[in-house]
Structure formats: structure tokens, C-alpha cells
Design a protein around this motif. Structure first.
Motif, short mmCIF file in Angstrom:
data_model
loop_
_atom_site.label_atom_id
_atom_site.label_comp_id
_atom_site.label_asym_id
_atom_site.label_seq_id
_atom_site.Cartn_x
_atom_site.Cartn_y
_atom_site.Cartn_z
N UNK A 1 -8.19 -2.46 16.38
CA UNK A 1 -7.14 -1.60 16.93
C UNK A 1 -5.85 -1.79 16.12
N UNK A 2 -5.53 -3.05 15.79
CA UNK A 2 -4.34 -3.33 14.99
C UNK A 2 -4.46 -2.69 13.61
N UNK A 3 -5.64 -2.79 13.02
CA UNK A 3 -5.87 -2.21 11.68
C UNK A 3 -5.69 -0.69 11.72
N UNK A 4 -6.32 -0.05 12.68
CA UNK A 4 -6.22 1.42 12.76
C UNK A 4 -4.80 1.86 13.09
N UNK B 1 1.39 10.98 1.50
CA UNK B 1 0.18 10.34 2.01
C UNK B 1 -0.94 10.28 0.97
N UNK B 2 -0.70 10.64 -0.23
CA UNK B 2 -1.78 10.76 -1.21
C UNK B 2 -2.55 9.46 -1.41
N UNK B 3 -1.92 8.31 -1.16
CA UNK B 3 -2.62 7.04 -1.34
C UNK B 3 -3.69 6.85 -0.28
N UNK B 4 -3.56 7.52 0.86
CA UNK B 4 -4.52 7.39 1.96
C UNK B 4 -5.76 8.25 1.70
N UNK B 5 -5.61 9.35 0.99
CA UNK B 5 -6.69 10.32 0.83
C UNK B 5 -8.01 9.72 0.34
N UNK B 6 -8.02 8.81 -0.62
CA UNK B 6 -9.31 8.25 -1.06
C UNK B 6 -10.04 7.48 0.04
N UNK B 7 -9.32 7.11 1.08
CA UNK B 7 -9.92 6.31 2.15
C UNK B 7 -10.38 7.16 3.34
N UNK B 8 -10.16 8.46 3.29
CA UNK B 8 -10.55 9.31 4.42
C UNK B 8 -12.04 9.23 4.69
N UNK B 9 -12.85 9.16 3.66
CA UNK B 9 -14.29 9.04 3.84
C UNK B 9 -14.63 7.76 4.61
N UNK B 10 -13.95 6.66 4.28
CA UNK B 10 -14.16 5.39 4.97
C UNK B 10 -13.77 5.52 6.43
N UNK B 11 -12.64 6.17 6.69
CA UNK B 11 -12.19 6.35 8.07
C UNK B 11 -13.20 7.16 8.86
N UNK C 1 2.36 1.66 -2.34
CA UNK C 1 2.29 1.42 -3.79
C UNK C 1 1.37 0.24 -4.10
N UNK C 2 1.19 -0.62 -3.11
CA UNK C 2 0.31 -1.78 -3.27
C UNK C 2 -1.06 -1.42 -2.72
N UNK C 3 -1.98 -1.06 -3.59
CA UNK C 3 -3.32 -0.62 -3.16
C UNK C 3 -4.06 -1.70 -2.40
N UNK C 4 -3.68 -2.97 -2.62
CA UNK C 4 -4.36 -4.07 -1.93
C UNK C 4 -4.18 -3.97 -0.41
N UNK C 5 -3.10 -3.36 0.03
CA UNK C 5 -2.84 -3.27 1.47
C UNK C 5 -3.92 -2.43 2.14
N UNK C 6 -4.14 -1.22 1.64
CA UNK C 6 -5.16 -0.36 2.25
C UNK C 6 -6.56 -0.96 2.10
N UNK C 7 -6.86 -1.49 0.93
CA UNK C 7 -8.18 -2.09 0.71
C UNK C 7 -8.42 -3.22 1.70
N UNK C 8 -7.42 -4.05 1.89
CA UNK C 8 -7.56 -5.19 2.80
C UNK C 8 -7.72 -4.71 4.24
N UNK C 9 -6.94 -3.71 4.64
CA UNK C 9 -7.08 -3.18 5.99
C UNK C 9 -8.49 -2.64 6.22
N UNK C 10 -9.00 -1.88 5.25
CA UNK C 10 -10.33 -1.30 5.42
C UNK C 10 -11.43 -2.36 5.32
N UNK C 11 -11.20 -3.41 4.56
CA UNK C 11 -12.18 -4.50 4.51
C UNK C 11 -12.35 -5.15 5.88
N UNK C 12 -11.26 -5.23 6.62
CA UNK C 12 -11.33 -5.85 7.96
C UNK C 12 -12.25 -5.05 8.88
N UNK C 13 -12.30 -3.75 8.69
CA UNK C 13 -13.17 -2.94 9.56
C UNK C 13 -14.63 -3.32 9.41
#
Length: 159
Positions: A115-118, A130-140, A88-100
Motif C-alpha cells: 500500500x505504501x509503495x502504490x 510523468x514520462x518517467x512512469x510510462x515504462x512502468x505502466x505494464x508492471x502496474x 530523475x533517479x530511475x533507481x527510485x521507481x525500480x526499487x519501488x516496483x521491486x518491492x511489489x
């Protein structure tokens, strides 16, 4: 929960030039949160604000704390209810992906933290919603393709 708050305090206030005390405290915290029952208690204790602490560490400049934050999120994301709450906190996914995309000081640190991020992202994906993850699939996919290209380039450089 009292022990966890003391460990967080040690991590946040230690003025050790080598970061040894912070490193040990952060490793202890990750190990404690690997136990699902403790993770649930800590997650339910809103006074700890552990998710906010983890986000702060992931946004900071100390590379090992970026990894600690990701491992904490990953350890908390081991049940559907906690995953849903975390997502529910979009900042979590954004922050994880920023680390990449972070420019790490050395390859060993980079590998450990990424490795920890992934792993955290993988754990967040176990949620039935899992719908919150879907916008990030392209980044993955872009990250995975970039890493595969990097491995292939290194393979060509070796005799």
C-alpha cells in the motif's frame, strides 16, 4: 533538519531485537515528513541524503523499513518540483516496483508495505512530467491483474 538526522541515526544504529525503537522512530519520521513545509526543507538539505536512506531501507531485508522508505518517498513526492527531482533517479521507481515482487513473511506486512509503495507511485504520478512512469505502466497493470486474480481465487475458496 537536525531532528530528522537524529531519527535517521536511531533507525540505522538501533540494536533492538524486537525493532520496537526502530519502528517508533520510523513512524515519527514519516509523520514529520507528512508536513509539506518540512518535506521541502528536508528535501533541500542535501547533507541528509534522505532519499538515499529511503532507497537503502527499501532494498534491505526489514519489511517495516521497506514500507518506511516507500512512505518517505511518497511524502516527498507531493509537489511537481520534488516529483520531477525524484523521478530523475530511475533507481527510485525500480526499487519501488521491486518491492511489489518481494516475498513477505506475512500478509499483513505485505499489505502495509505494498500500500505504501502504490501510494508513493501515485504521488510520483502527480508531476506534470510523468514520462518517467510510462515504462512502468505494464508492471502496474500486471501487478493489478495478479492481485485481482488472487482476490478472486480467495473468494472461490471461501464457503
Amino acid at each position: 533538519a537536525g531532528v530528522v538526522s537524529h531519527i535517521v541515526h536511531i533507525i540505522n544504529t538501533t540494536l533492538d531485537e524486537t525493532n520496537n525503537i526502530q519502528r517508533i522512530a520510523s513512524e515519527i519520521l514519516v509523520v514529520i515528513l507528512a508536513h509539506d513545509g518540512i518535506a521541502q526543507l528536508v528535501f533541500e538539505d542535501s547533507s541528509l541524503c534522505l532519499v538515499d536512506e529511503a532507497l537503502g531501507w527499501m532494498r534491505g531485508h526489514q519489511e517495516f523499513l521497506k514500507g518506511t522508505g516507500a512512505l518517505i518517498i511518497g511524502n516527498l513526492a507531493t509537489s511537481d518540483l520534488r516529483c520531477e527531482a525524484l523521478l530523475k533517479d530511475a533507481k527510485i521507481l525500480e526499487t519501488l516496483f521491486d518491492i511489489l515482487n518481494y516475498d513477505f513473511s506475512d500478509e499483513e506486512s505485505m499489505n502495509k508495505v505494498k500500500y505504501a509503495v502504490l501510494s508513493a507511485v501515485k504521488n510520483l504520478c502527480i508531476s506534470k512530467k510523468k514520462t518517467q512512469i510510462l515504462p512502468y505502466l505494464d508492471t502496474i497493470i500486471r501487478y493489478y491483474n495478479r492481485e485481482e486474480k488472487r482476490k478472486a481465487d480467495r473468494g472461490r475458496e471461501s464457503p
